[in-house]
Design a protein around this motif. Structure first.
Motif, PDB file in Angstrom:
ATOM      1  N   PRO A  30      -5.217 -10.436  44.787  1.00  0.00           N
ATOM      2  CA  PRO A  30      -5.163 -11.525  45.768  1.00  0.00           C
ATOM      3  C   PRO A  30      -6.329 -11.410  46.751  1.00  0.00           C
ATOM      4  CG  PRO A  30      -3.425  -9.917  46.161  1.00  0.00           C
ATOM      5  CD  PRO A  30      -4.097  -9.522  44.887  1.00  0.00           C
ATOM      6  N   GLU A  31      -6.818 -12.536  47.217  1.00  0.00           N
ATOM      7  CA  GLU A  31      -7.965 -12.556  48.131  1.00  0.00           C
ATOM      8  C   GLU A  31      -7.681 -11.718  49.372  1.00  0.00           C
ATOM      9  OE1 GLU A  31     -11.758 -13.103  49.057  1.00  0.00           O
ATOM     10  OE2 GLU A  31     -10.865 -13.818  47.194  1.00  0.00           O
ATOM     11  N   TYR A  46      -8.967  -8.062  49.543  1.00  0.00           N
ATOM     12  CA  TYR A  46     -10.375  -7.800  49.830  1.00  0.00           C
ATOM     13  C   TYR A  46     -10.737  -7.920  51.308  1.00  0.00           C
ATOM     14  CZ  TYR A  46     -10.869  -8.110  44.785  1.00  0.00           C
ATOM     15  OH  TYR A  46     -10.745  -7.902  43.432  1.00  0.00           O
ATOM     16  N   VAL A  47      -9.812  -8.413  52.101  1.00  0.00           N
ATOM     17  CA  VAL A  47     -10.076  -8.570  53.532  1.00  0.00           C
ATOM     18  C   VAL A  47     -10.047  -7.192  54.194  1.00  0.00           C
ATOM     19  CG1 VAL A  47      -9.201  -9.564  55.696  1.00  0.00           C
ATOM     20  CG2 VAL A  47      -9.096 -10.885  53.570  1.00  0.00           C
ATOM     21  N   ILE A  48     -11.066  -6.923  54.993  1.00  0.00           N
ATOM     22  CA  ILE A  48     -11.125  -5.652  55.733  1.00  0.00           C
ATOM     23  C   ILE A  48     -10.248  -5.810  56.958  1.00  0.00           C
ATOM     24  CG2 ILE A  48     -12.647  -3.988  56.875  1.00  0.00           C
ATOM     25  CD1 ILE A  48     -13.157  -4.409  53.814  1.00  0.00           C
ATOM     26  N   LYS A  49      -9.189  -5.032  57.011  1.00  0.00           N
ATOM     27  CA  LYS A  49      -8.209  -5.192  58.084  1.00  0.00           C
ATOM     28  C   LYS A  49      -8.509  -4.322  59.297  1.00  0.00           C
ATOM     29  CE  LYS A  49      -4.837  -6.694  54.743  1.00  0.00           C
ATOM     30  NZ  LYS A  49      -5.761  -6.909  53.671  1.00  0.00           N
ATOM     31  N   LYS A  54     -16.575  -7.280  45.283  1.00  0.00           N
ATOM     32  CA  LYS A  54     -15.162  -7.418  44.891  1.00  0.00           C
ATOM     33  C   LYS A  54     -14.963  -7.006  43.439  1.00  0.00           C
ATOM     34  CE  LYS A  54     -14.237 -11.145  48.164  1.00  0.00           C
ATOM     35  NZ  LYS A  54     -13.915 -12.575  48.304  1.00  0.00           N
ATOM     36  N   LYS A  55     -15.868  -7.442  42.580  1.00  0.00           N
ATOM     37  CA  LYS A  55     -15.786  -7.098  41.153  1.00  0.00           C
ATOM     38  C   LYS A  55     -15.897  -5.579  40.974  1.00  0.00           C
ATOM     39  CE  LYS A  55     -17.688  -9.886  38.173  1.00  0.00           C
ATOM     40  NZ  LYS A  55     -16.690 -10.347  37.218  1.00  0.00           N
ATOM     41  N   LYS A  72     -13.258 -13.017  59.420  1.00  0.00           N
ATOM     42  CA  LYS A  72     -11.926 -12.397  59.346  1.00  0.00           C
ATOM     43  C   LYS A  72     -10.921 -13.478  59.019  1.00  0.00           C
ATOM     44  CE  LYS A  72     -11.651  -8.209  61.912  1.00  0.00           C
ATOM     45  NZ  LYS A  72     -11.034  -7.467  62.965  1.00  0.00           N
ATOM     46  N   LYS A  73      -9.950 -13.113  58.203  1.00  0.00           N
ATOM     47  CA  LYS A  73      -8.917 -14.092  57.812  1.00  0.00           C
ATOM     48  C   LYS A  73      -7.607 -13.737  58.429  1.00  0.00           C
ATOM     49  CE  LYS A  73     -11.267 -15.347  53.668  1.00  0.00           C
ATOM     50  NZ  LYS A  73     -11.275 -15.576  52.291  1.00  0.00           N
TER      51      LYS A  73
END
Length: 187
Positions: free
Chosen positions: A66-67, A70-73, A124-125, A186-187
């Motif tokens: 899931p996207e 990959y999010v850096i938290k 990501k890959k 950031k998401k």
């Protein structure tokens, strides 16, 4: 299309080789010859990681996670471990021995702002191609440890750390830097 078929065939071949090698290891009496254990641990790590590397050359494997993964938290914690574990040295080794050639560099990132999206996809890959084998090898490592194969477990730990953990850390650090520069949001 021919390259994709080749890479998928290589991935399938490595699945069979990994199973065959693991079966051979587990059928052995828990022998503790360090040299052989290290050799077979290295091969098993290489085969399992290769499965996902070849699949990643042929397919958009990064989309299997899931996207949100990959999010850096927590950039601060990531950067702390990146520096504490000297992942910068690992990155320098990669650059000098693998990505130091101009053709290899351009394939990963062409240095232009327009190539950033391709670079992000490649991080990501690459991360997917190392995080999944990391988990699989980690499970195998404990299985072998609980079956009295200490040297195999130590070998898998060493090669899994170098071959999978450090690459994941480097890829996450790349995206952390892009986040810091305002290229990623950031998401």
């Amino acid at each position: 299309m021919g390259k994709k078929i080749f890479f998928l065939a290589a991935s399938i071949f490595l699945i069979f080789q990994s199973c065959k090698l693991l079966n051979g290891i587990t059928e052995q009496e828990p022998f503790n010859h360090l040299g052989m254990a290290l050799l077979f641990s290295w091969l098993l790590s290489l085969f399992i990681t290769g499965i996902f590397a070849f699949a990643g050359f042929a397919l958009p494997t990064e989309k299997l996670m899931p996207e949100n993964y990959y999010v850096i938290k927590n950039e601060r914690v990531l950067n702390k471990y990146y520096h504490l574990l000297r992942a910068d040295l690992f990155k320098k080794l990669l650059i000098n021995f693998i990505y130091g050639k101009p053709k290899a560099k351009k394939k990963y990132f062409d240095g232009k702002r327009s190539g950033l999206e391709h670079f992000i996809t490649n991080t990501k890959k690459s991360e997917f191609g190392h995080v999944v084998p990391f988990v699989i090898i980690f499970i195998i490592m404990f299985y072998l440890l609980f079956n009295g194969m200490l040297f195999f477990s130590i070998g898998l730990f060493i090669f899994n750390t170098l071959g999978n953990f450090y690459p994941v850390l480097v890829q996450r650090h790349h995206r952390s830097r892009l986040l810091k520069m305002g290229i990623l949001q950031k998401k």
